[in-house]
Write a protein that holds these residues in place. Structure first.
Motif, PDB file in Angstrom:
ATOM      1  N   ARG A 164       4.206 -11.422   8.093  1.00  0.00           N
ATOM      2  CA  ARG A 164       4.768 -10.101   8.077  1.00  0.00           C
ATOM      3  C   ARG A 164       3.701  -8.930   8.193  1.00  0.00           C
ATOM      4  NH1 ARG A 164       9.277 -12.321   5.489  1.00  0.00           N
ATOM      5  NH2 ARG A 164       8.290 -11.306   3.626  1.00  0.00           N
ATOM      6  N   ARG A 165       2.747  -9.247   7.224  1.00  0.00           N
ATOM      7  CA  ARG A 165       1.738  -8.179   6.835  1.00  0.00           C
ATOM      8  C   ARG A 165       0.750  -8.301   8.045  1.00  0.00           C
ATOM      9  NH1 ARG A 165       1.796 -10.859   1.820  1.00  0.00           N
ATOM     10  NH2 ARG A 165       0.092 -12.202   2.407  1.00  0.00           N
ATOM     11  N   ARG A 166       0.664  -9.151   8.908  1.00  0.00           N
ATOM     12  CA  ARG A 166      -0.219  -9.210   9.993  1.00  0.00           C
ATOM     13  C   ARG A 166       0.617  -8.753  11.317  1.00  0.00           C
ATOM     14  NH1 ARG A 166      -1.988 -12.630   6.751  1.00  0.00           N
ATOM     15  NH2 ARG A 166      -3.979 -13.220   6.386  1.00  0.00           N
ATOM     16  N   GLY A 167       1.921  -8.404  11.204  1.00  0.00           N
ATOM     17  CA  GLY A 167       2.745  -7.789  12.086  1.00  0.00           C
ATOM     18  C   GLY A 167       3.243  -8.983  12.996  1.00  0.00           C
ATOM     19  N   ILE A 168       3.439 -10.359  12.610  1.00  0.00           N
ATOM     20  CA  ILE A 168       3.972 -11.421  13.394  1.00  0.00           C
ATOM     21  C   ILE A 168       5.241 -11.655  13.025  1.00  0.00           C
ATOM     22  CG2 ILE A 168       3.545 -13.972  13.941  1.00  0.00           C
ATOM     23  CD1 ILE A 168       0.592 -13.418  13.013  1.00  0.00           C
TER      24      ILE A 168
ATOM     25  N   TYR B  34       0.758  -1.275   0.121  1.00  0.00           N
ATOM     26  CA  TYR B  34       0.014   0.061  -0.043  1.00  0.00           C
ATOM     27  C   TYR B  34       1.029   1.186  -0.204  1.00  0.00           C
ATOM     28  CZ  TYR B  34      -4.308  -2.707   0.463  1.00  0.00           C
ATOM     29  OH  TYR B  34      -5.344  -3.334   0.211  1.00  0.00           O
ATOM     30  N   ALA B  35       0.541   2.020  -1.066  1.00  0.00           N
ATOM     31  CA  ALA B  35       1.330   3.447  -1.116  1.00  0.00           C
ATOM     32  C   ALA B  35       0.682   4.414   0.034  1.00  0.00           C
ATOM     33  CB  ALA B  35       1.300   4.041  -2.649  1.00  0.00           C
ATOM     34  N   ILE B  36      -0.406   4.113   0.145  1.00  0.00           N
ATOM     35  CA  ILE B  36      -1.332   4.973   1.110  1.00  0.00           C
ATOM     36  C   ILE B  36      -2.504   4.379   1.674  1.00  0.00           C
ATOM     37  CG2 ILE B  36      -3.004   7.136   1.214  1.00  0.00           C
ATOM     38  CD1 ILE B  36      -0.001   8.094   1.005  1.00  0.00           C
ATOM     39  N   GLN B  37      -2.671   4.592   3.035  1.00  0.00           N
ATOM     40  CA  GLN B  37      -3.991   4.014   3.712  1.00  0.00           C
ATOM     41  C   GLN B  37      -4.748   5.041   3.856  1.00  0.00           C
ATOM     42  OE1 GLN B  37      -3.842   0.776   6.645  1.00  0.00           O
ATOM     43  NE2 GLN B  37      -1.787   0.202   5.855  1.00  0.00           N
ATOM     44  N   TRP B  38      -6.121   5.003   3.457  1.00  0.00           N
ATOM     45  CA  TRP B  38      -7.172   6.152   3.531  1.00  0.00           C
ATOM     46  C   TRP B  38      -7.187   6.268   5.076  1.00  0.00           C
ATOM     47  CZ3 TRP B  38      -6.532   7.107  -1.121  1.00  0.00           C
ATOM     48  CH2 TRP B  38      -6.931   6.133  -2.277  1.00  0.00           C
ATOM     49  N   GLY B  39      -7.335   7.535   5.368  1.00  0.00           N
ATOM     50  CA  GLY B  39      -7.566   8.102   6.479  1.00  0.00           C
ATOM     51  C   GLY B  39      -6.266   8.077   7.667  1.00  0.00           C
TER      52      GLY B  39
ATOM     53  N   SER C 171       4.930   3.341   8.372  1.00  0.00           N
ATOM     54  CA  SER C 171       4.717   2.081   8.573  1.00  0.00           C
ATOM     55  C   SER C 171       3.334   1.769   7.919  1.00  0.00           C
ATOM     56  CB  SER C 171       4.808   1.445   9.697  1.00  0.00           C
ATOM     57  OG  SER C 171       3.888   1.770  10.894  1.00  0.00           O
ATOM     58  N   SER C 172       2.423   2.754   7.820  1.00  0.00           N
ATOM     59  CA  SER C 172       1.225   2.591   7.321  1.00  0.00           C
ATOM     60  C   SER C 172       1.358   2.355   5.619  1.00  0.00           C
ATOM     61  CB  SER C 172       0.001   3.732   7.524  1.00  0.00           C
ATOM     62  OG  SER C 172       0.623   4.724   6.622  1.00  0.00           O
ATOM     63  N   THR C 173       2.602   2.573   5.353  1.00  0.00           N
ATOM     64  CA  THR C 173       2.882   2.323   3.588  1.00  0.00           C
ATOM     65  C   THR C 173       3.517   0.740   3.716  1.00  0.00           C
ATOM     66  OG1 THR C 173       4.902   3.131   3.552  1.00  0.00           O
ATOM     67  CG2 THR C 173       2.956   4.552   3.019  1.00  0.00           C
TER      68      THR C 173
ATOM     69  N   SER D 156      15.059  -8.300   1.592  1.00  0.00           N
ATOM     70  CA  SER D 156      15.816  -8.512   2.792  1.00  0.00           C
ATOM     71  C   SER D 156      15.089  -7.685   3.862  1.00  0.00           C
ATOM     72  CB  SER D 156      17.174  -7.944   2.513  1.00  0.00           C
ATOM     73  OG  SER D 156      17.342  -6.751   2.657  1.00  0.00           O
ATOM     74  N   GLY D 157      14.135  -6.729   3.471  1.00  0.00           N
ATOM     75  CA  GLY D 157      13.463  -5.970   4.534  1.00  0.00           C
ATOM     76  C   GLY D 157      14.249  -4.769   4.708  1.00  0.00           C
ATOM     77  N   LEU D 158      15.492  -4.621   4.164  1.00  0.00           N
ATOM     78  CA  LEU D 158      16.139  -3.281   4.318  1.00  0.00           C
ATOM     79  C   LEU D 158      15.424  -1.972   3.997  1.00  0.00           C
ATOM     80  CD1 LEU D 158      18.913  -1.849   4.780  1.00  0.00           C
ATOM     81  CD2 LEU D 158      19.606  -2.429   2.403  1.00  0.00           C
ATOM     82  N   VAL D 159      14.694  -2.137   2.885  1.00  0.00           N
ATOM     83  CA  VAL D 159      13.821  -0.776   2.305  1.00  0.00           C
ATOM     84  C   VAL D 159      12.357  -1.330   2.335  1.00  0.00           C
ATOM     85  CG1 VAL D 159      13.305   0.702   0.461  1.00  0.00           C
ATOM     86  CG2 VAL D 159      15.671  -0.003   1.173  1.00  0.00           C
ATOM     87  N   ASN D 160      11.356  -0.818   3.176  1.00  0.00           N
ATOM     88  CA  ASN D 160       9.916  -1.463   3.356  1.00  0.00           C
ATOM     89  C   ASN D 160       8.765  -0.297   3.304  1.00  0.00           C
ATOM     90  OD1 ASN D 160      10.530  -0.429   5.583  1.00  0.00           O
ATOM     91  ND2 ASN D 160      10.131  -2.482   6.596  1.00  0.00           N
ATOM     92  N   GLU D 161       9.303   0.777   2.900  1.00  0.00           N
ATOM     93  CA  GLU D 161       8.258   1.774   3.062  1.00  0.00           C
ATOM     94  C   GLU D 161       8.104   2.335   1.642  1.00  0.00           C
ATOM     95  OE1 GLU D 161       8.795   4.799   6.100  1.00  0.00           O
ATOM     96  OE2 GLU D 161       8.807   3.034   7.620  1.00  0.00           O
TER      97      GLU D 161
END
Length: 165
Positions: free
Chosen positions: A158-162, A7-12, A137-139, A91-96
């Motif tokens: 990971r998407r669920r924060g686990i 997601y590039a943007i999450q509404w709200g 992290s909302s992106t 690798s998770g180095l860049v994730n936003e």
């Protein structure tokens, strides 16, 4: 072929911009732009000399859904920049992610501690893979399309924060 999506943007979801105001996007803020100017590009860190994908060559898909502005792209794994993007995101180095946009219609609320801007209509020019985006992290930027079931399960967790470590 591996893809990068998220997601590039999450509404709200708000972001404080330069400590001056809080900004968020209303649901569907980019809908008209996606119809009128569909050839959005993906760049590395907003650098127009480092393109990764675009709608017109079918390497990028962008759509507005109930959560936000979703994207998926396939970097050229034969190019150094494509390899760098796949490796850095994988690798998770860049994730936003960040977006290059122009506000067309917006609403302001000055009743709080800092002014709040809600963008209701905007032009979307580009999506960038970045180390630190204004919306944090909302992106998201995640590598998908690896072949093993275990890697798909890890990505879902990971998407669920686990944590998978």
């Amino acid at each position: 072929m591996a893809e990068i999506s998220g997601y590039a943007i999450q509404w709200g979801q708000p972001a404080v911009i330069a400590g001056l105001f809080e900004e968020s996007f209303a649901r569907g803020a980019f809908n008209q732009s996606l119809l009128d100017h569909p050839d959005v590009v993906v760049l590395w860190a907003h650098d127009p000399s480092r393109p990764l994908a675009r709608v017109s060559n079918k390497s990028l898909t962008v759509r507005s859904d109930s959560i936000g502005l979703w994207y998926s792209f396939k970097p050229d794994d034969k190019s150094p920049l494509g390899q760098e993007a796949l490796a850095s995101v994988g690798s998770g180095l860049v994730n936003e992610v960040s977006v290059g946009f122009s506000s067309i219609e917006e609403e302001w609320n000055d009743s709080g501690r800092i002014p709040k801007r809600t963008i209701t209509k905007a032009f979307l020019g580009e999506i960038s893979i970045v180390l630190w985006g204004a919306y944090g992290s909302s992106t998201s930027a995640e590598l998908v399309g690896r072949s093993t079931a275990a890697s798909k399960a890890e990505a879902a967790m990971r998407r669920r924060g686990i944590s998978t470590k």
